[in-house]
Design a protein around this motif. Structure first.
Motif, mmCIF file in Angstrom:
data_model
loop_
_atom_site.group_PDB
_atom_site.id
_atom_site.type_symbol
_atom_site.label_atom_id
_atom_site.label_comp_id
_atom_site.label_asym_id
_atom_site.label_seq_id
_atom_site.Cartn_x
_atom_site.Cartn_y
_atom_site.Cartn_z
ATOM 1 N N SER A 112 0.820 -1.207 0.000
ATOM 2 C CA SER A 112 0.000 0.000 0.000
ATOM 3 C C SER A 112 0.855 1.260 0.000
ATOM 4 N N SER A 113 0.384 2.254 -0.715
ATOM 5 C CA SER A 113 1.029 3.572 -0.715
ATOM 6 C C SER A 113 0.134 4.601 -0.038
ATOM 7 N N ALA A 114 -0.724 4.132 0.853
ATOM 8 C CA ALA A 114 -1.636 5.053 1.544
ATOM 9 C C ALA A 114 -0.864 6.099 2.338
ATOM 10 N N ASP A 115 0.288 5.714 2.911
ATOM 11 C CA ASP A 115 1.080 6.683 3.664
ATOM 12 C C ASP A 115 1.582 7.792 2.754
ATOM 13 N N ALA A 116 1.971 7.443 1.539
ATOM 14 C CA ALA A 116 2.422 8.449 0.583
ATOM 15 C C ALA A 116 1.252 9.339 0.166
ATOM 16 N N ARG A 117 0.124 8.739 -0.158
ATOM 17 C CA ARG A 117 -1.053 9.536 -0.555
ATOM 18 C C ARG A 117 -1.478 10.466 0.576
ATOM 19 N N MET A 118 -1.397 9.992 1.812
ATOM 20 C CA MET A 118 -1.723 10.831 2.963
ATOM 21 C C MET A 118 -0.823 12.063 2.986
ATOM 22 N N ARG A 119 0.473 11.857 2.833
ATOM 23 C CA ARG A 119 1.426 12.980 2.849
ATOM 24 C C ARG A 119 1.144 13.963 1.725
ATOM 25 N N TRP A 120 0.907 13.436 0.517
ATOM 26 C CA TRP A 120 0.771 14.332 -0.632
ATOM 27 C C TRP A 120 -0.576 15.042 -0.636
ATOM 28 N N HIS A 121 -1.616 14.408 -0.108
ATOM 29 C CA HIS A 121 -2.882 15.146 0.061
ATOM 30 C C HIS A 121 -2.701 16.264 1.097
ATOM 31 N N GLY A 122 -1.936 15.990 2.149
ATOM 32 C CA GLY A 122 -1.650 17.035 3.137
ATOM 33 C C GLY A 122 -0.875 18.187 2.521
ATOM 34 N N LEU A 123 0.134 17.868 1.707
ATOM 35 C CA LEU A 123 0.896 18.913 1.016
ATOM 36 C C LEU A 123 -0.016 19.684 0.069
ATOM 37 N N GLU A 124 -0.854 18.965 -0.639
ATOM 38 C CA GLU A 124 -1.810 19.605 -1.551
ATOM 39 C C GLU A 124 -2.704 20.578 -0.771
ATOM 40 N N GLY A 125 -3.178 20.159 0.393
ATOM 41 C CA GLY A 125 -4.010 21.034 1.222
ATOM 42 C C GLY A 125 -3.275 22.297 1.636
ATOM 43 N N ARG A 126 -2.025 22.154 2.090
ATOM 44 C CA ARG A 126 -1.232 23.332 2.486
ATOM 45 C C ARG A 126 -1.059 24.301 1.326
ATOM 46 N N LEU A 127 -0.768 23.759 0.156
ATOM 47 C CA LEU A 127 -0.513 24.608 -1.006
ATOM 48 C C LEU A 127 -1.791 25.278 -1.504
ATOM 49 N N LEU A 128 -2.887 24.540 -1.501
ATOM 50 C CA LEU A 128 -4.173 25.137 -1.893
ATOM 51 C C LEU A 128 -4.569 26.247 -0.923
ATOM 52 N N TRP A 129 -4.315 26.031 0.361
ATOM 53 C CA TRP A 129 -4.616 27.053 1.365
ATOM 54 C C TRP A 129 -3.789 28.309 1.095
ATOM 55 N N GLN A 130 -2.527 28.121 0.771
ATOM 56 C CA GLN A 130 -1.661 29.266 0.462
ATOM 57 C C GLN A 130 -2.155 30.029 -0.761
ATOM 58 N N GLN A 131 -2.806 29.345 -1.680
ATOM 59 C CA GLN A 131 -3.339 29.984 -2.876
ATOM 60 C C GLN A 131 -4.720 30.591 -2.645
ATOM 61 N N GLY A 132 -5.237 30.463 -1.419
ATOM 62 C CA GLY A 132 -6.545 31.028 -1.105
ATOM 63 C C GLY A 132 -7.710 30.159 -1.542
ATOM 64 N N GLN A 133 -7.458 28.911 -1.847
ATOM 65 C CA GLN A 133 -8.507 27.989 -2.272
ATOM 66 C C GLN A 133 -8.964 27.167 -1.067
ATOM 67 N N ALA A 134 -9.728 27.824 -0.201
ATOM 68 C CA ALA A 134 -10.089 27.244 1.097
ATOM 69 C C ALA A 134 -10.867 25.939 0.973
ATOM 70 N N GLN A 135 -11.903 25.894 0.163
ATOM 71 C CA GLN A 135 -12.724 24.690 0.053
ATOM 72 C C GLN A 135 -11.912 23.509 -0.470
ATOM 73 N N GLU A 136 -11.093 23.763 -1.488
ATOM 74 C CA GLU A 136 -10.257 22.701 -2.042
ATOM 75 C C GLU A 136 -9.219 22.228 -1.020
ATOM 76 N N ALA A 137 -8.714 23.165 -0.219
ATOM 77 C CA ALA A 137 -7.753 22.810 0.831
ATOM 78 C C ALA A 137 -8.402 21.895 1.865
ATOM 79 N N VAL A 138 -9.607 22.236 2.293
ATOM 80 C CA VAL A 138 -10.332 21.413 3.264
ATOM 81 C C VAL A 138 -10.556 20.016 2.697
ATOM 82 N N GLU A 139 -10.921 19.934 1.424
ATOM 83 C CA GLU A 139 -11.152 18.631 0.797
ATOM 84 C C GLU A 139 -9.865 17.810 0.754
ATOM 85 N N ALA A 140 -8.751 18.442 0.418
ATOM 86 C CA ALA A 140 -7.463 17.723 0.366
ATOM 87 C C ALA A 140 -7.065 17.238 1.760
#
Length: 181
Positions: A112-140
């Motif tokens: 399983s690569s669930a640990d990797a997907r967990m990390r990259w969804h978290g990174l995606e959330g941080r980056l979306l938040w920085q871009q002001g995309q709040a809803q997408e960040a929450v989803e990530a």
């Protein structure tokens, strides 16, 4: 020390182990850059080394169809770009890392690569938040937390029951999700 370690890569005969070491050295160089003073020669050297090592690790993983290693190389490149406030490029790399981790799961070669997907969804959330995309960040972040909860047992087996990395990573995801809510 990094250049000596990098030079020693050729002493490792097995290709997958050599690439894992290359990836580890890239992450180490990235962390060294993050801890160095802005605009210092040491920071610049560490950034260049991290980029070269991670890019090479990604290329080797792609060539050998090691999707899990490719996922980590792309994700760590995303973290490196995020450190440099290159958010759009970092987000693209995070999403490519997610795609590679999904390919790893589909191939079934590395477990399983669930640990990797967990990390990259978290990174995606941080980056979306920085871009002001709040809803997408929450989803990530929500996807990351759901993966952390669903893969708890598998990840404990991979990293150990008392893994500080896993505990820190999961705690960080929960804190960041609460912050964006």
């Amino acid at each position: 020390a990094l250049s000596a370690s990098r030079a020693g890569l050729s002493n490792v005969k097995e290709a997958a182990a050599q690439n894992a070491l290359r990836l580890h050295l890239g992450v180490t160089a990235s962390r060294l850059a993050a801890a160095s003073a802005a605009q210092s020669a040491q920071r610049k050297q560490a950034l260049l080394a991290a980029h070269a090592l991670l890019t090479e690790a990604e290329a080797k993983a792609r060539a050998s169809q090691d999707h899990r290693a490719r996922s980590f190389a792309l994700g760590e490149l995303g973290i490196l770009y995020a450190q440099e406030r290159r958010v759009s490029e970092a987000l693209s790399l995070a999403r490519r890392a997610l795609s590679a981790s999904q390919a790893a799961d589909e191939s079934g070669k590395a477990g399983s690569s669930a640990d990797a997907r967990m990390r990259w969804h978290g990174l995606e959330g941080r980056l979306l938040w920085q871009q002001g995309q709040a809803q997408e960040a929450v989803e990530a972040y929500s996807r990351a937390v759901a993966l952390a909860e669903a893969s708890h047992q598998d990840t404990r087996l991979r990293y150990g029951a008392g893994s500080a990395w896993f505990q820190d990573e999961v705690a960080r995801l929960y804190r960041e999700l609460v912050d964006v809510l």
